[in-house]
Design an enzyme around this catalytic site. Structure first.
Site, short mmCIF file in Angstrom:
data_model
loop_
_atom_site.label_atom_id
_atom_site.label_comp_id
_atom_site.label_asym_id
_atom_site.label_seq_id
_atom_site.Cartn_x
_atom_site.Cartn_y
_atom_site.Cartn_z
N LYS A 10 0.83 -1.21 0.00
CA LYS A 10 0.00 0.00 0.00
C LYS A 10 0.86 1.26 0.00
O LYS A 10 0.43 2.31 -0.45
CB LYS A 10 -0.92 0.01 1.22
CG LYS A 10 -2.03 -1.02 1.18
CD LYS A 10 -3.19 -0.57 0.33
CE LYS A 10 -4.21 -1.69 0.14
NZ LYS A 10 -5.12 -1.44 -0.97
N GLU A 15 -0.50 7.71 -10.71
CA GLU A 15 -1.92 7.84 -11.07
C GLU A 15 -2.81 8.11 -9.85
O GLU A 15 -3.98 8.42 -9.98
CB GLU A 15 -2.45 6.67 -11.88
CG GLU A 15 -2.13 5.26 -11.76
CD GLU A 15 -0.76 4.64 -11.77
OE1 GLU A 15 0.26 5.35 -11.87
OE2 GLU A 15 -0.71 3.43 -11.63
#
Lengths: 597, 389
Positions: free
Chosen positions: A370, A378
């Protein structure tokens, strides 16, 4: 269970065990602890470190208890003079090639080698220091993982994890003899190779050679900055594991205490990733139904089935490297963490009248991938970095201890609003099969107008710890607008651990399986077994965390994502409808083909 | 009373006269496999690679495994420093090696055989390939479903260790496996495998020709038969000699020494070092000092520090690095004698190092790490002054 029994004696105490049992397991049965380092219940036996050697009476050499099966009449000594001398030598040898800067080390107090050195009182370093040339060989370029070769003791747990559990083999053994090391392709930094950042290696490294990149200080700085509004989100799997960092038994549910602790740490607002997990179900469920319609009714070749989930950033990087031809099969939905970040700095900021530039979004995740995900270019659809810092469950444990918060005595608190409301469907995102179950609860009901045909909403066929689990659900009694699905058998498959993901993808690639929907989690057990979870994580502990997650689900008043009132509100007030233009802009993403080395 | 023989030259391994290779194979194939195994056990033949496991027993264990797929592997990864006999055997009498493999295959029920050839011996490949083609074809003609193929190693010493050799053959990193299971139960590709040294296979072949009695007559009770020796170092007659087992080092030195022999390293770098005072009472054989065939003679001009340093450098580099005692232990022994030589550590540090070597002998995962203690302890014990000063 074997039908054959074997009788042996360990330290003169007779014991009878099944044939095939190892000497180590037999000793454990008699409550004799034999120290280990390379051994891990998730992995094949290595027998490398030799710390577990014991004496077999009559044998010419000592034997590695982890790797030796019992045999009839065996007599074992686990603590003879010979064993103690050898074990002490081995620990001393390991220390001689280990950069033992313990007080400065991130793993100080949580290091298996340090524990052994302490147990065996290795005070004066008898042997010559061999660390020399490896000092400073630290790879810190990855946003997720730090690899420090000067601390590596070559137990190869990481290599076995990467190969056996994940089927990735980003980490391998290179060279031989004194030059032997754990390396990557041509010794490139982790960030440049096929590493998926899953952190399973970090979870299994007995020392400080592989650790997560930690952002605790950055988060404290943000909290202490009066100009900043620091929002924290907590992933589903954290609430059933944080206790292990703070002295609780594995599988203790501590959601309410966790919220109180986060407030005490000074976060401006404590919110829940489970909220965006529910939102994911709406977006991803809608996407699945749209894909089904385009393929089944409109015969649109450009739309791909099966569709796979996209919540697990380790899985995303895996498919980008290994199956780039199939990235159009991956749901375009961002993960709940990133949906949360994008909404926090837009929807939440607007609602609360906070300037997004003054917001800092922190996530508490069971995951090291994560951290990489939050860093992807993005993931800036709010106009800012959507999620600023990602902390693992372990890092949060550290913060709680640093702040002197006495967790055990805390009262429970509810999450703040908005973006704090969640359902049982959101919680089960933390366990393998959970996304599938949550999606089925919602999709089936949208299509038929009735609840999923399982007792108490528990979609049992997709549950369990089997590596790959297939389940078929026949859709009957459709609402008029979904009549093209009447009688369709929805074929699903759930896989966890990337080696299992590879099996599923291989079947899809070879056209052997005609699935509609695939759930893949990079880590064994799903997020609850994530690389950022407390150490140790092993099969037994994963089972306990899974049980806690399902318990959490059953105890929540709402257990279907589409019934989450805050999810309904975000569509009414902000997004419009599922898969709307704004939803696409904020909640969906695209993927990148990557090299395979 | 010590049982020993006088030094006697023998001509079995390289002998090609008086028999037809295929007749020997065909004759063996006409017999009951169990009889062949009892012959092999009766002959007392032990593995000639160095470890000395009874060959007949190894074949029997593999035969007893109930598996369709079994393998015969010829270990031709001759990597022990000071050994060069297998190269010569494969160069001179490769058919006898193939013959031994075929008889073994028939005995245990294997259909495939491999010769794992040391990377440095690649120059033998064209010749071996050519001869193998003929041999394989001939086997087919006499009705034995067995084919031998050649596999080339890549130069790692550790791949001569049987289980590391299988790993290497399987395309993996050459690292020794945990034992048990042993190769006769789970060897190449996890299937029952007999892995024998080049020389062992030739003896097996010759025993089926001359019979176990003729073999047994040679040598001593514990060391039956003869053995091919690779003789090097300070000798006027370096080379390869086949000698009856059971002679003393004294006899050996009288024949091959240069008159000034101070030590003989028996069994290569991983063997033991015999000092002059022990020459008369050390038997070359399993009851005394076993050997894979390497005999290195050192005269008084040699520094035993340099000898030991050289061996330790070799092991430090050639350890696979997998297990702690070997990977780190070798480095500690090497750096340890360096530091004593330099005076950074006191001479008493050698005692610690000997203790460490003894731990390596019992705690390392495979024969490599376990055998480093052999040269180390014997050289330190007998030449301490040369190490310190």
């Amino acid at each position: 269970m074997s039908e054959y029994k074997v009788n042996l004696k360990i330290n003169d105490i007779p014991v009878t065990v099944d044939a095939g049992t190892t000497v180590l397991e037999a000793a454990k049965k008699l409550d004799f602890k034999v120290p280990t380092l390379c051994y891990h219940t998730d992995l094949c036996i290595a027998g490398n470190c030799r710390v577990c050697v014991v004496e077999q009476v009559g044998a010419k050499t000592l034997i590695a208890s982890c790797a030796t099966p019992v045999s009839e009449g065996m007599e074992i000594r686990t603590n003879s003079k010979l064993v103690r001398q050898a074990r002490k030598h081995i620990i001393e040898l390991l220390l001689s090639e280990h950069n033992a800067d313990c007080t400065k080390c991130y793993k100080n107090g949580k290091c298996e080698l340090q524990d052994l050195a302490s147990e065996y009182r290795i005070g004066d370093h008898a042997f010559l220091d061999l660390v020399g040339g490896r000092l400073g060989m630290v790879d810190e370029l990855s946003p997720s993982i730090i690899k420090d070769d000067s601390k590596c003791i070559r137990c190869q747990r990481c290599v076995k994890t990467c190969a056996e559990i994940q089927g990735v083999s980003a980490l391998t053994v290179a060279y031989k003899g004194d030059r032997q090391k754990i390396s990557t392709f041509l010794d490139h930094p982790l960030v440049e190779v096929i590493c998926t950042n899953c952190g399973q290696c970090v979870n299994r490294c007995p020392v400080g050679a592989l650790v997560e990149k930690n952002y605790v200080d950055e988060v404290w700085d943000a909290i202490n900055d009066p100009q900043k509004f620091v929002v924290v989100q907590t992933a589903p799997a954290v609430r059933v594991a944080i206790g292990e960092e703070l002295g609780y038994e594995p599988g203790t549910r501590l959601t309410g205490n966790l919220v109180t602790a986060l407030k005490r740490l000074g976060f401006s607002s404590v919110l829940d990733t489970d909220f965006t997990a529910d939102l994911t179900i709406i977006e991803e469920g809608t996407e699945l139904l749209t894909r089904l319609k385009k393929v089944l009714v409109e015969k649109d070749d450009s739309v791909k089935l099966p569709m796979t989930t996209s919540c697990s950033p380790g899985w995303i990087k895996f498919i980008e490297h290994f199956y780039p031809d199939f990235i159009s099969h991956v749901s375009s939905c961002k993960s709940p963490q990133q949906m949360f970040g994008a909404l926090a700095k837009t929807y939440y900021a607007q609602k609360k009248g906070i300037k997004p530039e003054s917001m800092v979004v922190v996530s508490i995740m069971p995951c090291t991938a994560k951290k990489y995900e939050a860093d992807r270019p993005e993931m800036r659809s709010s106009g800012f970095k959507d999620v600023d810092y990602v902390l693992t469950t372990r890092e949060l444990g550290m913060m709680i201890k640093q702040a002197g918060v006495n967790f055990q005595n805390l009262d429970e608190s509810p999450y703040d609003s908005i973006m704090g409301e969640s359902t049982g469907a959101g919680v089960i995102f933390g366990v393998t099969g959970g996304v599938m179950e949550a999606a089925l609860r919602t999709v089936y009901e949208i299509v038929t107008g009735r609840e999923v045909p399982f007792n108490n909403l528990n979609v049992v066929p997709v549950r369990g710890m089997e590596g790959v689990r297939e389940a078929t659900l026949k859709i009957e009694g459709c609402q008029p607008e979904w009549d093209f699905l009447e009688g369709v058998e929805l074929r699903t498959v759930v896989a966890h651990g990337l080696a299992n993901a590879r099996k599923v993808m291989q079947a899809v690639k070879e056209g052997k399986s005609e699935y509609h929907f695939i759930e893949i989690m990079a880590c064994p057990g799903g997020c609850l077994g994530g690389g950022g979870q407390p150490i140790p994580t092993n099969p037994e502990i994963r089972e306990k965390r899974a049980k806690a997650i399902y318990c959490e689900d059953e105890n929540l008043p709402i257990r279907k994502s589409h019934e989450n009132p805050e999810v309904q509100l975000v569509y009414e007030d902000f997004l419009g409808s599922p898969n709307s233009h704004l939803a696409h802009q904020l909640l969906h993403t695209h993927y990148t083909e990557r090299e395979r080395f | 009373m010590m049982e020993c023989n006088k030094l006697k030259r023998v001509d079995i391994i390289f002998c090609r006269k008086g028999f037809d290779l295929f007749e020997v194979v065909e004759k063996a194939l006409s017999r009951d496999p169990d009889d062949l195994i009892s012959d092999m056990i009766d002959s007392g033949l032990k593995g000639r690679g160095g470890a000395g496991f009874p060959t007949g027993l190894k074949w029997k264990l593999a035969r007893n495994e109930e598996q369709d797929e079994k393998y015969v592997v010829c270990n031709a990864d001759e990597g022990e420093p000071g050994t060069f006999k297998d190269r010569e055997i494969l160069d001179q009498v490769p058919e006898k090696v193939f013959g031994g493999m075929a008889i073994c295959a028939y005995t245990i029920g294997a259909k495939k055989g491999y010769i794992y050839l040391r990377g440095e011996y690649n120059f033998l490949i064209p010749k071996l390939t050519e001869k193998l083609e003929i041999f394989n074809r001939s086997l087919k003609q006499i009705g034995l479903d067995f084919t031998i193929r050649l596999r080339s190693g890549s130069g790692a010493y550790i791949c001569g260790e049987e289980s590391a050799l299988f790993e290497s053959m399987e395309g993996k990193r050459g690292e020794p496996r945990n034992k048990p299971p042993y190769p006769t139960v789970q060897g190449y590709l996890g299937k029952p495998t007999v892995i024998n040294n080049v020389e062992t296979l030739v003896y097996a072949f010759m025993i089926s020709r001359i019979g176990p009695e003729a073999f047994k007559e040679m040598g001593t009770k514990d060391s039956r038969g003869s053995k091919v020796f690779s003789i090097s170092g300070d000798t006027p007659r370096p080379g390869i000699y086949e000698l009856e087992l059971g002679m003393t080092v004294e006899d050996f030195v009288n024949e091959f020494g240069d008159g000034d022999t101070k030590a003989v390293q028996v069994g290569g770098a991983s063997g033991g070092c015999i000092p002059r005072k022990d020459f008369p009472n050390t038997i070359i054989g399993y009851e005394g000092i076993p050997t894979g065939g390497s005999m290195m003679l050192f005269n008084s001009s040699r520094s035993m520090y340099n000898v030991l340093h050289n061996y330790l450098e070799f092991f430090t580099e050639e350890s696979c690095g997998q297990c702690t005692p070997c990977r780190v232990g070798c480095q500690q022994l090497l750096k340890g004698i360096e530091s004593v030589k330099k005076g950074d550590r006191p001479p008493s540090y050698l005692r610690e190092l000997v203790k460490l070597a003894k731990t390596m002998k019992i705690a390392a995962k495979c024969g490599l790490g376990q055998s480093v203690a052999n040269p180390f302890v014997s050289i330190i014990k007998n030449y301490k002054e040369e190490i310190i000063h």
